[in-house]
Design a protein around this motif. Structure first.
Motif, mmCIF file in Angstrom:
data_model
loop_
_atom_site.group_PDB
_atom_site.id
_atom_site.type_symbol
_atom_site.label_atom_id
_atom_site.label_comp_id
_atom_site.label_asym_id
_atom_site.label_seq_id
_atom_site.Cartn_x
_atom_site.Cartn_y
_atom_site.Cartn_z
ATOM 1 N N ASP A 183 -22.660 -20.621 -10.496
ATOM 2 C CA ASP A 183 -23.861 -20.867 -9.716
ATOM 3 C C ASP A 183 -24.829 -21.682 -10.574
ATOM 4 O OD1 ASP A 183 -22.903 -19.424 -7.563
ATOM 5 O OD2 ASP A 183 -23.702 -17.521 -8.340
ATOM 6 N N LEU A 184 -25.257 -22.813 -10.061
ATOM 7 C CA LEU A 184 -26.068 -23.733 -10.851
ATOM 8 C C LEU A 184 -27.528 -23.653 -10.445
ATOM 9 C CD1 LEU A 184 -23.740 -26.874 -10.685
ATOM 10 C CD2 LEU A 184 -23.746 -25.034 -12.383
ATOM 11 N N PRO A 185 -28.436 -23.536 -11.425
ATOM 12 C CA PRO A 185 -29.866 -23.594 -11.110
ATOM 13 C C PRO A 185 -30.271 -25.006 -10.698
ATOM 14 C CG PRO A 185 -29.529 -23.475 -13.480
ATOM 15 C CD PRO A 185 -28.185 -23.277 -12.852
ATOM 16 N N ALA A 186 -31.472 -25.129 -10.153
ATOM 17 C CA ALA A 186 -31.929 -26.413 -9.603
ATOM 18 C C ALA A 186 -31.946 -27.512 -10.661
ATOM 19 C CB ALA A 186 -33.318 -26.238 -8.991
ATOM 20 N N ALA A 187 -32.373 -27.175 -11.893
ATOM 21 C CA ALA A 187 -32.451 -28.190 -12.951
ATOM 22 C C ALA A 187 -31.070 -28.737 -13.288
ATOM 23 C CB ALA A 187 -33.113 -27.599 -14.196
ATOM 24 N N VAL A 188 -30.083 -27.835 -13.362
ATOM 25 C CA VAL A 188 -28.717 -28.276 -13.677
ATOM 26 C C VAL A 188 -28.146 -29.107 -12.529
ATOM 27 C CG1 VAL A 188 -26.381 -27.497 -14.216
ATOM 28 C CG2 VAL A 188 -28.351 -26.281 -15.166
ATOM 29 N N VAL A 189 -28.459 -28.719 -11.285
ATOM 30 C CA VAL A 189 -27.996 -29.495 -10.126
ATOM 31 C C VAL A 189 -28.534 -30.919 -10.198
ATOM 32 C CG1 VAL A 189 -28.191 -29.744 -7.620
ATOM 33 C CG2 VAL A 189 -27.683 -27.516 -8.616
ATOM 34 N N ALA A 190 -29.793 -31.070 -10.631
ATOM 35 C CA ALA A 190 -30.382 -32.408 -10.755
ATOM 36 C C ALA A 190 -29.635 -33.242 -11.791
ATOM 37 C CB ALA A 190 -31.865 -32.289 -11.128
ATOM 38 N N VAL A 191 -29.284 -32.622 -12.933
ATOM 39 C CA VAL A 191 -28.540 -33.324 -13.983
ATOM 40 C C VAL A 191 -27.145 -33.696 -13.482
ATOM 41 C CG1 VAL A 191 -27.539 -33.111 -16.290
ATOM 42 C CG2 VAL A 191 -29.842 -32.233 -15.846
ATOM 43 N N VAL A 192 -26.496 -32.733 -12.822
ATOM 44 C CA VAL A 192 -25.152 -32.990 -12.286
ATOM 45 C C VAL A 192 -25.177 -34.148 -11.296
ATOM 46 C CG1 VAL A 192 -23.328 -32.031 -10.823
ATOM 47 C CG2 VAL A 192 -24.285 -30.657 -12.677
ATOM 48 N N THR A 193 -26.205 -34.196 -10.464
ATOM 49 C CA THR A 193 -26.318 -35.271 -9.470
ATOM 50 C C THR A 193 -26.453 -36.625 -10.143
ATOM 51 O OG1 THR A 193 -27.369 -33.740 -7.928
ATOM 52 C CG2 THR A 193 -27.611 -36.093 -7.479
ATOM 53 N N LEU A 194 -27.238 -36.699 -11.221
ATOM 54 C CA LEU A 194 -27.396 -37.959 -11.953
ATOM 55 C C LEU A 194 -26.080 -38.402 -12.590
ATOM 56 C CD1 LEU A 194 -30.862 -37.432 -13.700
ATOM 57 C CD2 LEU A 194 -30.328 -38.981 -11.815
ATOM 58 N N VAL A 195 -25.384 -37.452 -13.212
ATOM 59 C CA VAL A 195 -24.093 -37.785 -13.829
ATOM 60 C C VAL A 195 -23.084 -38.174 -12.755
ATOM 61 C CG1 VAL A 195 -22.176 -36.884 -15.213
ATOM 62 C CG2 VAL A 195 -24.540 -36.304 -15.811
ATOM 63 N N LEU A 196 -23.151 -37.506 -11.604
ATOM 64 C CA LEU A 196 -22.266 -37.833 -10.486
ATOM 65 C C LEU A 196 -22.471 -39.280 -10.030
ATOM 66 C CD1 LEU A 196 -20.282 -37.011 -8.224
ATOM 67 C CD2 LEU A 196 -22.233 -36.093 -6.968
ATOM 68 N N ALA A 197 -23.735 -39.690 -9.909
ATOM 69 C CA ALA A 197 -24.028 -41.072 -9.521
ATOM 70 C C ALA A 197 -23.506 -42.050 -10.569
ATOM 71 C CB ALA A 197 -25.532 -41.246 -9.329
ATOM 72 N N GLY A 198 -23.668 -41.714 -11.862
ATOM 73 C CA GLY A 198 -23.150 -42.575 -12.924
ATOM 74 C C GLY A 198 -21.638 -42.664 -12.898
ATOM 75 N N ALA A 199 -20.973 -41.539 -12.596
ATOM 76 C CA ALA A 199 -19.507 -41.539 -12.518
ATOM 77 C C ALA A 199 -19.013 -42.409 -11.372
ATOM 78 C CB ALA A 199 -18.996 -40.105 -12.356
#
Length: 366
Positions: free
Chosen positions: A31-47
């Protein structure tokens, strides 16, 4: 200055897939907190952007139509793995997951990507030109696969509900593999020239002259990083899906919206690659990506789901609803009229985009 930019581009397109893979390891199944979700989303866009870069390197090395095939098959294989994983974990709630995902992929590719590509190319170059023989063959294959796998289950009577019996599912799986294999052989061997970009005068473009092709070593490295980036895209998309589901529930939207959002994320690399080709007036490459992805999504997903159903206890619902069948039929008719002339104006692109918007609207308000 240009020489400095190339090493920087090479560095970030190498580092981002590795970062996505590492982040996937540490976030998978948690389960990911909101801050981690934001980081994951940025890395996802970069990927996603890195995947597009490496796909273009591989495509430049092997040439068309092999380059389009590489990206379409790579994305679809990982998408299939994600679907099967979610079906195993989801129980009865995932009974329609394969159907919803495949239909979303068909609508995104045949209306969203096709519409955007035609619109961009026709606005930039007045008309979008492509080869009707190859595009028509691809569209006919997509229409046949979609009808056999997603429409017929609604009308069969051997098993109650929009489901196939074991024999019918086996036939659909084998037919999907056979048609997809036959199309790939046609596209890459026997009639390869039907799927190559053409000039305004209808001449086939057999080679690109704007840049030197990368070396075999560079292409192999890019192929490996492409696979890693796609794994990161699909895996991280799965990781943020609970947050998306919570947002959908909070907004009071239909649960099918989740599948649409995930499908949009997974198909984003192909969308960007198709738009770049359309800007360069290589519309045939864009259509190869769009229709090839739709075909691979059905041709690989249905056999994989059929195999997985041997040990899955829940039902497997493949039949579309009446609303979705109408959208599919309209898409096939409109796409056929688009393909026949071999050229398109902004009107054709707009028609496909309106169909895609209708699909999204009905997903939100069924």
């Amino acid at each position: 200055m240009t020489a400095r930019r190339r090493p920087l581009a090479a560095q970030w397109t190498t580092l981002v897939p590795l970062l996505a893979a590492v982040l996937l390891v540490f976030t998978w199944g948690r389960d990911l907190p909101a801050a981690v979700v934001a980081v994951v989303t940025l890395v996802l866009a970069g990927a996603v952007l890195a995947a597009v870069h490496h796909a273009e390197v591989v495509a430049h090395r092997v040439g068309e139509p092999f380059g389009s095939l590489v990206l379409a098959v790579a994305v679809t294989i990982i998408e299939v793995a994600l679907i099967v994983t979610l079906m195993i974990d989801g129980g009865d709630k995932s009974a329609t997951l394969a159907r919803d995902t495949v239909f979303a992929a068909v609508m995104i590719t045949c209306n969203g990507i096709v519409g955007l590509s035609l619109l961009v190319a026709s606005l930039r170059h007045r008309t979008a030109v492509f080869n009707p023989e190859g595009t028509g063959a691809a569209l006919a294959t997509v229409a046949t696969l979609a009808t056999l796998s997603l429409v017929l289950p609604t009308f069969t009577t051997t098993k109650p509900g929009p489901e196939f019996s074991t024999v019918q599912l086996t036939f659909a799986a084998l037919s999907s593999l056979a048609l997809y294999g036959l199309f790939v052989a046609t596209q890459t061997v026997r009639h390869r020239d039907y799927f190559l970009p053409i000039t305004r005068h209808g001449e086939v473009i057999t080679a690109e002259e704007h840049a030197e092709a990368p070396t075999a070593r560079t292409a192999l490295i890019s192929l490996g990083l492409l696979g890693l980036a796609l794994v990161g895209v699909v895996g991280l998309a799965k990781g943020v899906s609970p947050t998306i589901e919570s947002g959908v529930e909070a907004a009071g939207l239909h649960q099918a919206v989740v599948g649409v959002v995930i499908a949009l994320l997974v198909l984003l690399p192909e969308t960007i690659a198709a738009l770049r080709s359309a800007r360069r007036d290589r519309v045939q490459t864009s259509l190869n990506l769009a229709l090839g992805s739709a075909m691979a999504s059905i041709g690989l997903t249905i056999p994989a789901v059929a195999l997985a159903s041997l040990w899955l206890s829940g039902p497997l619902v493949l039949g579309l609803s009446a609303t979705h069948m109408v959208l599919l039929a309209l898409t096939v008719v409109v796409a056929s009229l688009t393909v026949v002339p071999g050229r398109a104006t902004p009107l054709q692109g707009g028609v496909h985009l309106v169909l895609f918007a209708a699909y999204l609207e009905l997903a939100i308000n069924p």
